[in-house]
Design an enzyme around this catalytic site. Structure first.
Site, PDB file in Angstrom:
ATOM      1  N   GLY A 101      24.024  36.156 -39.237  1.00 19.45           N
ATOM      2  CA  GLY A 101      24.367  35.636 -40.561  1.00 19.45           C
ATOM      3  C   GLY A 101      25.653  34.859 -40.667  1.00 19.45           C
ATOM      4  O   GLY A 101      25.793  33.988 -41.523  1.00 19.45           O
ATOM      5  N   ILE A 102      26.624  35.136 -39.799  1.00 19.55           N
ATOM      6  CA  ILE A 102      27.941  34.517 -39.925  1.00 19.55           C
ATOM      7  C   ILE A 102      27.886  33.001 -39.746  1.00 19.55           C
ATOM      8  O   ILE A 102      28.705  32.270 -40.312  1.00 19.55           O
ATOM      9  CB  ILE A 102      28.937  35.157 -38.918  1.00 19.55           C
ATOM     10  CG1 ILE A 102      30.376  34.726 -39.203  1.00 19.55           C
ATOM     11  CG2 ILE A 102      28.548  34.837 -37.484  1.00 19.55           C
ATOM     12  CD1 ILE A 102      30.978  35.330 -40.437  1.00 19.55           C
ATOM     13  N   LEU A 103      26.900  32.501 -39.000  1.00 20.29           N
ATOM     14  CA  LEU A 103      26.803  31.053 -38.765  1.00 20.29           C
ATOM     15  C   LEU A 103      25.888  30.353 -39.770  1.00 20.29           C
ATOM     16  O   LEU A 103      25.596  29.166 -39.628  1.00 20.29           O
ATOM     17  CB  LEU A 103      26.313  30.774 -37.335  1.00 20.29           C
ATOM     18  CG  LEU A 103      27.313  31.109 -36.234  1.00 20.29           C
ATOM     19  CD1 LEU A 103      26.697  30.927 -34.850  1.00 20.29           C
ATOM     20  CD2 LEU A 103      28.577  30.242 -36.357  1.00 20.29           C
ATOM     21  N   TYR A 125       9.114  46.391 -34.833  1.00 25.23           N
ATOM     22  CA  TYR A 125       9.344  45.658 -36.071  1.00 25.23           C
ATOM     23  C   TYR A 125       8.435  46.177 -37.192  1.00 25.23           C
ATOM     24  O   TYR A 125       7.238  45.935 -37.204  1.00 25.23           O
ATOM     25  CB  TYR A 125       9.114  44.162 -35.863  1.00 25.23           C
ATOM     26  CG  TYR A 125       9.969  43.530 -34.786  1.00 25.23           C
ATOM     27  CD1 TYR A 125      11.166  44.118 -34.369  1.00 25.23           C
ATOM     28  CD2 TYR A 125       9.581  42.345 -34.186  1.00 25.23           C
ATOM     29  CE1 TYR A 125      11.946  43.531 -33.386  1.00 25.23           C
ATOM     30  CE2 TYR A 125      10.354  41.747 -33.210  1.00 25.23           C
ATOM     31  CZ  TYR A 125      11.533  42.352 -32.804  1.00 25.23           C
ATOM     32  OH  TYR A 125      12.303  41.761 -31.825  1.00 25.23           O
ATOM     33  N   LYS A 159       6.223  43.363 -27.025  1.00 26.10           N
ATOM     34  CA  LYS A 159       7.175  44.117 -26.222  1.00 26.10           C
ATOM     35  C   LYS A 159       6.645  45.509 -25.889  1.00 26.10           C
ATOM     36  O   LYS A 159       5.778  46.034 -26.584  1.00 26.10           O
ATOM     37  CB  LYS A 159       8.519  44.203 -26.953  1.00 26.10           C
ATOM     38  CG  LYS A 159       9.060  42.808 -27.330  1.00 26.10           C
ATOM     39  CD  LYS A 159      10.398  42.869 -27.999  1.00 26.10           C
ATOM     40  CE  LYS A 159      10.887  41.480 -28.357  1.00 26.10           C
ATOM     41  NZ  LYS A 159      10.193  40.936 -29.545  1.00 26.10           N
ATOM     42  N   PHE A 210      22.105  32.627 -35.279  1.00 27.26           N
ATOM     43  CA  PHE A 210      23.117  32.612 -36.334  1.00 27.26           C
ATOM     44  C   PHE A 210      24.016  33.843 -36.274  1.00 27.26           C
ATOM     45  O   PHE A 210      24.766  34.109 -37.205  1.00 27.26           O
ATOM     46  CB  PHE A 210      22.449  32.512 -37.715  1.00 27.26           C
ATOM     47  CG  PHE A 210      21.557  31.312 -37.887  1.00 27.26           C
ATOM     48  CD1 PHE A 210      22.035  30.032 -37.643  1.00 27.26           C
ATOM     49  CD2 PHE A 210      20.232  31.467 -38.271  1.00 27.26           C
ATOM     50  CE1 PHE A 210      21.217  28.920 -37.799  1.00 27.26           C
ATOM     51  CE2 PHE A 210      19.403  30.364 -38.431  1.00 27.26           C
ATOM     52  CZ  PHE A 210      19.897  29.081 -38.189  1.00 27.26           C
ATOM     53  N   ASP A 268       6.968  35.465 -31.702  1.00 25.19           N
ATOM     54  CA  ASP A 268       7.397  36.707 -31.060  1.00 25.19           C
ATOM     55  C   ASP A 268       7.300  37.881 -32.035  1.00 25.19           C
ATOM     56  O   ASP A 268       7.655  37.766 -33.209  1.00 25.19           O
ATOM     57  CB  ASP A 268       8.841  36.593 -30.578  1.00 25.19           C
ATOM     58  CG  ASP A 268       9.356  37.919 -30.028  1.00 25.19           C
ATOM     59  OD1 ASP A 268       8.864  38.353 -28.969  1.00 25.19           O
ATOM     60  OD2 ASP A 268      10.229  38.534 -30.675  1.00 25.19           O
TER      61      ASP A 268
END
Length: 339
Positions: free
Chosen positions: A241-243, A61, A86, A238, A56
């Site tokens: 980032g926290i996971l 980006y 996109k 994630f 993707d």
């Protein structure tokens, strides 16, 4: 690492099939931290070599950089792939000194102009083909339309552009066979419910709203996807980032209640000797609407780390324990039943 055989899932009611693990292109374009072009190309090639078939990208980006480096790698590929990009942003040349770089470290010299109209969608699609250097884009998403990006008032005329002509352009591209599937790529599920009122969609890319930490999109969105035959790609598995051991949630410092919940989820994972990122990566696929999980590694080495988490066997009891402790939303599909 050796290539593996991934499970494939069908995209909506189309003939497309994607591997359940994909490769997202935002990180490779240098969001927050720079990524050398050679490293980005090598990451795409490594993903294909490992057996991942879904890639993707988007004009946003790196303001064109992601499409350039991905196109370079995909043109060299000898294996088949499914590519999404996109629409909704057109890139306009600008003096780099006057450029709005946003969070991109080294973007190409363009600014973005939002345009969800018929002509805007067609122009965006053709521009992406040029940047990619490829004639084929399989999936086309409407990018970042909605209140979260534009605000309530500014979104109204943009939504009207989509309703008055942008959706028609997407339908024409799909009906002609130019693309195989159409959808939206956003960070909020509510706008996807509005999209169902415009017509039929094959696939949605939803970032961060159906994760091990947060299942806010479960109902009515995911249940409607099952009813309407639309598939979902889960981006941001994630939660930024926290996971995966970081301290950010939704691209900002995680609030205390989020940190506390992550600690509780991690305690259950440790009970079953499963790394938290492995559980986070595999969780979304327990829902029948989800066809793919889309992380964004920055290098072949980061991708190898993700593949190691992917290969971890997560026992069904881990999910049922999370449900029993109230750490999954009521109604979340898990093996053998629902939370």
């Amino acid at each position: 690492m050796a290539a593996r055989t991934f499970e494939k899932r069908r995209v909506g009611r189309t003939d497309l099939e994607v591997t359940t693990l994909g490769l997202g292109g935002a990180s490779l374009a240098g969001i927050f931290n720079g990524v050398p072009a050679d490293q980005a190309r090598a990451t795409v090639s490594h993903a294909l070599d490992m057996g991942i078939n879904y890639i993707d990208t988007a004009p946003q980006y790196g303001l064109g950089r992601s499409e350039h480096v991905m196109g370079d790698a995909l043109r060299e590929s000898k294996v088949d792939y499914v590519l999404s990009s996109k629409v909704g942003r057109l890139l306009k040349p600008v003096n780099p000194a006057q450029q709005d770089k946003g969070n991109w470290v080294d973007p190409l010299p363009f600014n973005q102009l939002y345009d969800y109209s018929y002509d805007g969608v067609m122009r965006s699609y053709e521009d992406s083909q040029q940047r990619l250097g490829l004639s084929r884009i399989d999936i086309l998403y409407v990018h970042d339309i909605g209140v979260a990006t534009h605000g309530a008032e500014a979104n109204k005329p943009l939504w009207q552009q989509l309703a008055d002509g942008g959706y028609k352009a997407l339908r024409e591209l799909r009906d002609s066979g130019a693309v195989k599937a159409i959808g939206l790529g956003v960070n909020e599920w509510e706008v996807l419910m509005d999209a169902f009122a415009l017509g039929d969609w094959d696939i949605f890319l939803l970032a961060g709203r159906y994760t091990l930490l947060e299942q806010t999109s479960l109902d009515p969105f995911l249940t409607t996807c099952v009813e309407r035959g639309s598939s979902v790609v889960v981006g941001g598995p994630f939660n930024s980032g926290i996971l995966v051991g970081g301290d950010t949630f939704n691209y900002a410092k995680a609030p205390e209640e989020i940190v506390t919940k992550v600690k509780a989820i991690n305690a259950v994972c440790q009970e079953f000797n499963v790394p938290l990122p492995a559980a986070a990566l595999q969780f979304p696929l327990t829902h029948p609407a989800v066809c793919n999980v889309l992380p964004g590694p920055r290098s072949p080495a980061e991708l190898d780390g993700i593949l190691q988490w992917w290969d971890v066997t997560v026992p069904d009891e881990l999910w049922t324990t999370l449900a029993a402790k109230g750490l999954l939303a009521k109604g979340t599909p898990i093996p053998g039943g629902v939370a």
